[in-house]
Enzyme design. Structure first.
Site, PDB file in Angstrom:
ATOM      1  N   LYS A  25       0.833  -1.212   0.000  1.00 13.24           N
ATOM      2  CA  LYS A  25       0.000   0.000   0.000  1.00 13.24           C
ATOM      3  C   LYS A  25       0.868   1.263   0.000  1.00 13.24           C
ATOM      4  CE  LYS A  25      -1.747   1.542   4.032  1.00 13.24           C
ATOM      5  NZ  LYS A  25      -1.474   2.950   4.336  1.00 13.24           N
ATOM      6  N   ASN A  26       1.815   1.325   0.925  1.00 15.07           N
ATOM      7  CA  ASN A  26       2.552   2.576   1.080  1.00 15.07           C
ATOM      8  C   ASN A  26       3.502   2.854  -0.089  1.00 15.07           C
ATOM      9  OD1 ASN A  26       1.195   3.113   3.398  1.00 15.07           O
ATOM     10  ND2 ASN A  26       2.874   2.596   4.792  1.00 15.07           N
ATOM     11  N   CYS A 119      -3.867  12.973  13.248  1.00 12.00           N
ATOM     12  CA  CYS A 119      -4.493  11.720  12.869  1.00 12.00           C
ATOM     13  C   CYS A 119      -4.942  11.027  14.137  1.00 12.00           C
ATOM     14  CB  CYS A 119      -3.576  10.859  12.022  1.00 12.00           C
ATOM     15  SG  CYS A 119      -2.438   9.894  12.953  1.00 12.00           S
ATOM     16  N   ARG A 124       0.693  14.747  13.463  1.00  7.95           N
ATOM     17  CA  ARG A 124       1.675  14.210  12.506  1.00  7.95           C
ATOM     18  C   ARG A 124       2.080  15.367  11.603  1.00  7.95           C
ATOM     19  NH1 ARG A 124      -0.441   8.674  10.027  1.00  7.95           N
ATOM     20  NH2 ARG A 124       1.617   8.670   9.074  1.00  7.95           N
ATOM     21  N   PRO A 125       3.144  16.068  12.000  1.00  5.82           N
ATOM     22  CA  PRO A 125       3.510  17.308  11.324  1.00  5.82           C
ATOM     23  C   PRO A 125       4.021  17.098   9.888  1.00  5.82           C
ATOM     24  CG  PRO A 125       5.152  16.734  12.989  1.00  5.82           C
ATOM     25  CD  PRO A 125       4.063  15.709  13.084  1.00  5.82           C
ATOM     26  N   ASP A 307       4.511   0.213  12.236  1.00  8.24           N
ATOM     27  CA  ASP A 307       3.252  -0.321  11.692  1.00  8.24           C
ATOM     28  C   ASP A 307       2.994  -1.769  12.106  1.00  8.24           C
ATOM     29  OD1 ASP A 307       2.676   2.077  10.532  1.00  8.24           O
ATOM     30  OD2 ASP A 307       3.229   1.511   8.495  1.00  8.24           O
ATOM     31  N   ARG A 399      -8.850   0.176   4.633  1.00  2.33           N
ATOM     32  CA  ARG A 399      -7.903   1.126   4.039  1.00  2.33           C
ATOM     33  C   ARG A 399      -6.631   0.416   3.601  1.00  2.33           C
ATOM     34  NH1 ARG A 399      -6.618   6.423   7.357  1.00  2.33           N
ATOM     35  NH2 ARG A 399      -5.248   6.498   5.548  1.00  2.33           N
TER      36      ARG A 399
HETATM   37  C1  UD1 Z   1       4.848   6.571   6.711  1.00  2.00           C
HETATM   38  C2  UD1 Z   1       3.837   5.451   6.508  1.00  2.00           C
HETATM   39  C3  UD1 Z   1       3.259   5.015   7.857  1.00  2.00           C
HETATM   40  C4  UD1 Z   1       4.391   4.639   8.815  1.00  2.00           C
HETATM   41  C5  UD1 Z   1       5.420   5.762   8.909  1.00  2.00           C
HETATM   42  C6  UD1 Z   1       6.646   5.382   9.724  1.00  2.00           C
HETATM   43  C7  UD1 Z   1       2.947   5.981   4.325  1.00  2.00           C
HETATM   44  C8  UD1 Z   1       1.784   6.421   3.518  1.00  2.00           C
HETATM   45  N1  UD1 Z   1       2.787   5.963   5.649  1.00  2.00           N
HETATM   46  O1  UD1 Z   1       4.149   7.674   7.283  1.00  2.00           O
HETATM   47  O2  UD1 Z   1       2.423   3.894   7.629  1.00  2.00           O
HETATM   48  O3  UD1 Z   1       3.855   4.430  10.109  1.00  2.00           O
HETATM   49  O4  UD1 Z   1       5.892   6.106   7.582  1.00  2.00           O
HETATM   50  O5  UD1 Z   1       7.251   4.259   9.180  1.00  2.00           O
HETATM   51  O6  UD1 Z   1       3.974   5.597   3.793  1.00  2.00           O
HETATM   52  N2  UD1 Z   1       7.783  13.942  11.218  1.00  2.00           N
HETATM   53  C9  UD1 Z   1       7.986  15.249  11.579  1.00  2.00           C
HETATM   54  N3  UD1 Z   1       7.819  16.218  10.614  1.00  2.00           N
HETATM   55  C10 UD1 Z   1       7.459  15.918   9.331  1.00  2.00           C
HETATM   56  C11 UD1 Z   1       7.259  14.562   8.981  1.00  2.00           C
HETATM   57  C12 UD1 Z   1       7.434  13.599   9.957  1.00  2.00           C
HETATM   58  O7  UD1 Z   1       8.304  15.566  12.721  1.00  2.00           O
HETATM   59  O8  UD1 Z   1       7.336  16.839   8.514  1.00  2.00           O
HETATM   60  C13 UD1 Z   1       7.969  12.880  12.241  1.00  2.00           C
HETATM   61  C14 UD1 Z   1       6.681  12.123  12.548  1.00  2.00           C
HETATM   62  O9  UD1 Z   1       5.892  12.795  13.515  1.00  2.00           O
HETATM   63  C15 UD1 Z   1       7.212  10.794  13.044  1.00  2.00           C
HETATM   64  C16 UD1 Z   1       8.483  10.593  12.212  1.00  2.00           C
HETATM   65  O10 UD1 Z   1       8.799  11.880  11.693  1.00  2.00           O
HETATM   66  O11 UD1 Z   1       7.568  10.881  14.404  1.00  2.00           O
HETATM   67  C17 UD1 Z   1       8.368   9.606  11.078  1.00  2.00           C
HETATM   68  O12 UD1 Z   1       7.216   9.890  10.318  1.00  2.00           O
HETATM   69  P1  UD1 Z   1       7.190   9.656   8.743  1.00  2.00           P
HETATM   70  O13 UD1 Z   1       8.279   8.708   8.378  1.00  2.00           O
HETATM   71  O14 UD1 Z   1       7.175  10.987   8.073  1.00  2.00           O
HETATM   72  O15 UD1 Z   1       5.793   8.964   8.536  1.00  2.00           O
HETATM   73  P2  UD1 Z   1       4.817   9.104   7.298  1.00  2.00           P
HETATM   74  O16 UD1 Z   1       5.589   9.323   6.049  1.00  2.00           O
HETATM   75  O17 UD1 Z   1       3.734  10.077   7.627  1.00  2.00           O
END
Ligand code: UD1
Length: 423
Positions: A25-26, A119, A124-125, A307, A399
């Site tokens: 999916k991702n 979320c 989730r910034p 996950d 989903r």
């Molecule tokens: C993706 C996956 C999700 C998985 C996550 C971590 C998809 C669609 N989703 O989510 O299933 O749980 O990776 O493996 O691929 N962060 C910040 N600022 C930002 C972005 C992220 O502080 O701008 C932090 C987040 O709060 C979190 C960490 O970085 O603590 C990792 O998040 P991230 O890898 O960005 O997750 P997603 O890409 O949203």
């Protein structure tokens, strides 16, 4: 309006047999917006049929992409893209919608994307995404709940992420491939879904070095072309089925899976007493009658994935002794805990660690799905519980899991979907 179907799970059956793992999916959620970077028709095979994939298709359709998804091949025709907006209604349904920002900016120099809210398990910034795009020369404003991004043309930059982020790496990569000059992304995410995305961008004509490592160098090109690709298997779906088998003292073989993406997860199953073997694209797991307590702490790839945290916690509810499950990626991801407690689990959460004290039995109850992986953990707990467990709001699970109840039933589980109109 999401469907309010529920699952009824009767625990106690040992899972046995073979199942085929669906496409990731991702990875699909990153490859689909990447097609916006060129004009043409791309075919993505091994794309799962899931609600998140339909949401991304709808979003791309609002931009002018023509989408067809017969079977597992997704065809995207980007020859008439004319709208550069991702509306609130779609972004609030699925945060991965934010992935359109990088490619729209890279190819068209403008994008208007709804700012994602929190979320189910907390904030989730997207600060890292926005900062990196600014470093590539985009002007970013927040107006009326939308991110407005503009540029004449992005220029290469040297970007170091404070935190390794899957989404921010993906968005930056998709923006940088059409930027003028060289971009370096340091502390880049190395998750297989990002490696898959970088491979697809290369097929489209992008010049990327360091794929699979945490430092990628991108030489911007003037134009990309449509390309075809075949998606990797879903490592989290695979891990979830292994957990379901382990939960029931079962014995299963997964086909169409990449064991090398699951090294940390397989190690934990072995520590818990399972017999695990694999070939290049299959994994077999034989579970003992009772699992041993095994602590996990989530980490970025190749560590134990966040996950899989909820599913592991469900498994440990009956392991003798005390287990700790720590989430270092998402500190608040514990919505499943009160629901597992309803089934009789003994769990306490302190900061980002859950302490699980093994109980002899779980008892069926009505529980609520709160998010995708929390719902998976409730199914696993339901398979371990005595009597029947009713899991509400299974739209969360739709989903990210393709026909999960059919796949589980094929393995011998007693699980029924009850259509919301029938109750
Ligand atoms: C993706 C996956 C999700 C998985 C996550 C971590 C998809 C669609 N989703 O989510 O299933 O749980 O990776 O493996 O691929 N962060 C910040 N600022 C930002 C972005 C992220 O502080 O701008 C932090 C987040 O709060 C979190 C960490 O970085 O603590 C990792 O998040 P991230 O890898 O960005 O997750 P997603 O890409 O949203």
């Amino acid at each position: 309006m999401p469907s309010l179907d529920k699952f009824i799970v009767r625990g106690g059956n040992r899972l046995q047999g073979n199942i085929t793992v669906s496409g990731a999916k991702n990875a699909s959620l990153a490859l689909m917006p990447a097609t916006l970077l060129a004009s043409g028709v791309s075919r993505l095979s091994n794309t799962p049929r899931l609600r998140d994939i339909s949401t991304m298709s709808t979003l791309l359709e609002t931009m002018g992409v023509r989408v067809k998804h017969p079977g597992t091949v997704l065809e995207l025709d980007t020859r008439e893209v004319k709208n550069f907006e991702a509306p609130y209604e779609l972004v609030k349904k699925m945060r991965a919608s934010f992935y359109v920002l990088g490619p729209l900016l890279g190819r068209f120099g403008e994008a208007r994307v709804s700012y994602p809210g929190g979320c189910a398990w907390g904030p989730r910034p997207v600060d890292l995404h926005l900062k990196a795009l600014e470093q590539l020369g985009a002007t970013i404003e927040i107006e009326g709940g939308y991110v407005l991004a503009r540029t004449k043309r992005l220029r290469g930059a040297d970007i170091t992420f404070d935190i390794s982020s899957v989404g921010a790496t993906g968005n930056t990569l998709m923006a940088a491939v059409l930027a003028k000059g060289t971009t370096v992304i340091r502390n880049a995410a190395t998750e297989p879904e990002i490696t898959q995305l970088a491979g697809f961008l290369s097929r489209m004509g992008a010049r990327i070095d360091g794929i699979g490592s945490n430092c990628m160098t991108i030489e911007g090109v003037d134009e990309l072309h449509a390309a075809d690709d075949s998606n990797i298997p879903d490592r989290i779906e695979a891990g979830t089925f292994l957990a379901a088998a382990a939960a029931t003292g079962g014995s299963i073989t997964l086909e169409n899976v990449s064991p090398q993406h699951l090294t940390a997860v397989l190690a934990k199953f072995r520590d818990a007493g399972c017999d695990v073997s694999h070939t290049e694209n299959s994994i077999s797991l034989n579970a003992p009658d009772a699992l041993q307590a095994v602590n996990v702490s989530t980490a970025i790839y190749p560590g134990f994935p966040t996950d899989m945290q909820a599913q592991w916690m469900a498994l440990m509810t009956k392991a003798p002794g005390t287990t700790t499950v720590t989430d270092t990626v998402y500190f608040d991801r514990f919505n499943h805990v009160p629901e597992l407690q309803r089934l009789g689990a003994r769990i306490e959460v302190t900061k980002n660690t859950a302490i699980i004290r093994g109980v002899e039995r779980l008892n069926g109850a009505t529980v609520m799905s709160t998010d995708l992986r929390a719902s998976a953990s409730l199914i696993i707990a339901g398979l371990m519980a005595e009597s029947s467990t009713e899991i509400l709001r299974v739209y969360h699970i739709d989903r990210g899991y393709e026909a999960i109840e059919l796949k589980l039933r094929n393995l011998g589980a007693d699980i029924q979907r009850v259509d919301s109109e029938d109750y």
